[in-house]
Motif scaffolding. Structure first.
Motif, mmCIF file in Angstrom:
data_model
loop_
_atom_site.group_PDB
_atom_site.id
_atom_site.type_symbol
_atom_site.label_atom_id
_atom_site.label_comp_id
_atom_site.label_asym_id
_atom_site.label_seq_id
_atom_site.Cartn_x
_atom_site.Cartn_y
_atom_site.Cartn_z
ATOM 1 N N ILE A 180 0.854 -1.184 0.000
ATOM 2 C CA ILE A 180 0.000 0.000 0.000
ATOM 3 C C ILE A 180 0.892 1.237 0.000
ATOM 4 C CG2 ILE A 180 -1.692 1.333 1.306
ATOM 5 C CD1 ILE A 180 -2.855 -1.330 2.224
ATOM 6 N N VAL A 181 0.639 2.146 -0.938
ATOM 7 C CA VAL A 181 1.480 3.330 -1.096
ATOM 8 C C VAL A 181 0.629 4.492 -1.607
ATOM 9 C CG1 VAL A 181 2.186 2.766 -3.448
ATOM 10 C CG2 VAL A 181 3.706 4.108 -2.046
ATOM 11 N N VAL A 199 16.673 -2.862 -4.620
ATOM 12 C CA VAL A 199 15.926 -1.865 -5.394
ATOM 13 C C VAL A 199 16.929 -1.069 -6.214
ATOM 14 C CG1 VAL A 199 14.373 0.122 -5.282
ATOM 15 C CG2 VAL A 199 14.129 -1.733 -3.639
ATOM 16 N N ILE A 200 17.002 -1.388 -7.497
ATOM 17 C CA ILE A 200 17.895 -0.680 -8.405
ATOM 18 C C ILE A 200 17.053 0.416 -9.068
ATOM 19 C CG2 ILE A 200 19.517 -0.886 -10.319
ATOM 20 C CD1 ILE A 200 20.245 -2.652 -7.926
ATOM 21 N N ALA A 247 12.009 5.895 -3.510
ATOM 22 C CA ALA A 247 11.144 6.205 -2.376
ATOM 23 C C ALA A 247 9.775 5.550 -2.538
ATOM 24 C CB ALA A 247 10.995 7.712 -2.217
ATOM 25 N N VAL A 248 9.218 5.607 -3.744
ATOM 26 C CA VAL A 248 7.895 5.011 -3.996
ATOM 27 C C VAL A 248 7.953 3.491 -3.860
ATOM 28 C CG1 VAL A 248 6.081 4.667 -5.715
ATOM 29 C CG2 VAL A 248 7.151 6.897 -5.491
ATOM 30 N N LEU A 249 8.947 2.865 -4.483
ATOM 31 C CA LEU A 249 9.038 1.405 -4.486
ATOM 32 C C LEU A 249 9.322 0.851 -3.099
ATOM 33 C CD1 LEU A 249 10.965 1.020 -7.842
ATOM 34 C CD2 LEU A 249 8.571 0.440 -7.427
ATOM 35 N N GLU A 250 10.205 1.500 -2.332
ATOM 36 C CA GLU A 250 10.488 1.037 -0.979
ATOM 37 C C GLU A 250 9.284 1.214 -0.066
ATOM 38 O OE1 GLU A 250 14.039 3.123 0.172
ATOM 39 O OE2 GLU A 250 15.348 1.641 -0.794
ATOM 40 N N VAL A 257 8.384 -3.116 -2.129
ATOM 41 C CA VAL A 257 9.126 -3.830 -3.168
ATOM 42 C C VAL A 257 10.588 -3.877 -2.732
ATOM 43 C CG1 VAL A 257 9.818 -3.819 -5.591
ATOM 44 C CG2 VAL A 257 7.527 -3.061 -4.950
ATOM 45 N N THR A 258 11.160 -5.083 -2.636
ATOM 46 C CA THR A 258 12.546 -5.227 -2.186
ATOM 47 C C THR A 258 13.502 -5.554 -3.323
ATOM 48 O OG1 THR A 258 12.131 -7.540 -1.636
ATOM 49 C CG2 THR A 258 11.892 -5.936 0.133
ATOM 50 N N ASP A 259 12.999 -6.115 -4.424
ATOM 51 C CA ASP A 259 13.840 -6.487 -5.562
ATOM 52 C C ASP A 259 13.185 -6.017 -6.850
ATOM 53 O OD1 ASP A 259 15.717 -8.121 -3.990
ATOM 54 O OD2 ASP A 259 13.975 -9.401 -3.693
ATOM 55 N N VAL A 260 13.812 -5.062 -7.525
ATOM 56 C CA VAL A 260 13.263 -4.552 -8.774
ATOM 57 C C VAL A 260 14.365 -3.844 -9.559
ATOM 58 C CG1 VAL A 260 12.530 -2.314 -7.849
ATOM 59 C CG2 VAL A 260 11.305 -3.272 -9.776
ATOM 60 N N LEU A 261 14.270 -3.930 -10.873
ATOM 61 C CA LEU A 261 15.145 -3.167 -11.754
ATOM 62 C C LEU A 261 14.287 -2.055 -12.339
ATOM 63 C CD1 LEU A 261 16.816 -6.171 -13.597
ATOM 64 C CD2 LEU A 261 17.818 -4.782 -11.790
#
Length: 173
Positions: free
Chosen positions: A51-52, A111-112, A119-122, A126-130
């Motif tokens: 949730i973001v 998080v690459i 900031a949005v992905l964390e 989300v812990t693993d993303v390109l």
């Protein structure tokens, strides 16, 4: 698209949300008596579990602008599909001049992503993303483009329900 957004909106209720300030900007209004300064704050909130939300606050004081941004972000919460710490599929998001590309990554990648996208992905958990930001580096457009990409994400279960087929058929065609 508006009907799609209504299905993923979340009410803040009893959620424990963490706040991240993405950008603070000082703006000046020139008046007869000189310059009058005020501040804008771009804030992202999330529970780290899918949730973001993002918000913009404006005020004469930095703290007040941040607090207004947090309250605005709580009104714009969405649910994001996070599967095993990553996004379900590749997705392109566009907003204004901002273009972002999100791609799933294997466990341990991290998080690459750059500033505003990170900031949005964390905050979403989300812990693993390109991720790649293309086009404008304006934080407002990058955050909104990232949200457009996250809103367009679909998990396999919702795809199977939408199409009226089994989960196995989603993967095997």
């Amino acid at each position: 698209m508006s009907n799609l957004r209504n299905n993923i909106r979340v009410r803040p209720g009893d959620l424990t949300l963490t706040e991240k300030v993405v950008n603070i900007n000082r703006v000046a209004k020139v008046t007869k008596g000189g310059r009058t300064f005020s501040f804008t704050a771009l804030v992202v909130v999330g529970n780290g579990n899918g949730i973001v939300g993002h918000g913009l606050g404006k005020s004469g004081e930095v703290i007040d602008a941040i607090n207004k941004g947090i309250e605005d972000a709580k009104k714009n919460l969405i649910k994001v599909p996070v599967i095993n710490g990553t996004v379900p599929h590749e997705q392109l998001g566009k907003y204004g001049g901002g273009r972002v590309f999100l791609k799933p990554a294997s466990h341990g990648t991290g998080v690459i992503a750059g500033g505003a996208m990170r900031a949005v992905l964390e905050s979403a958990g989300v812990t693993d993303v390109l991720a790649k930001s293309k086009g404008s580096s304006n934080p407002h457009n990058v955050v909104k483009a990232t949200f457009e990409a996250l809103i367009a994400m679909r998990d396999p279960h919702s795809v199977s329900q939408l199409r009226g087929i089994s989960l196995k058929q989603v993967f095997n065609g």
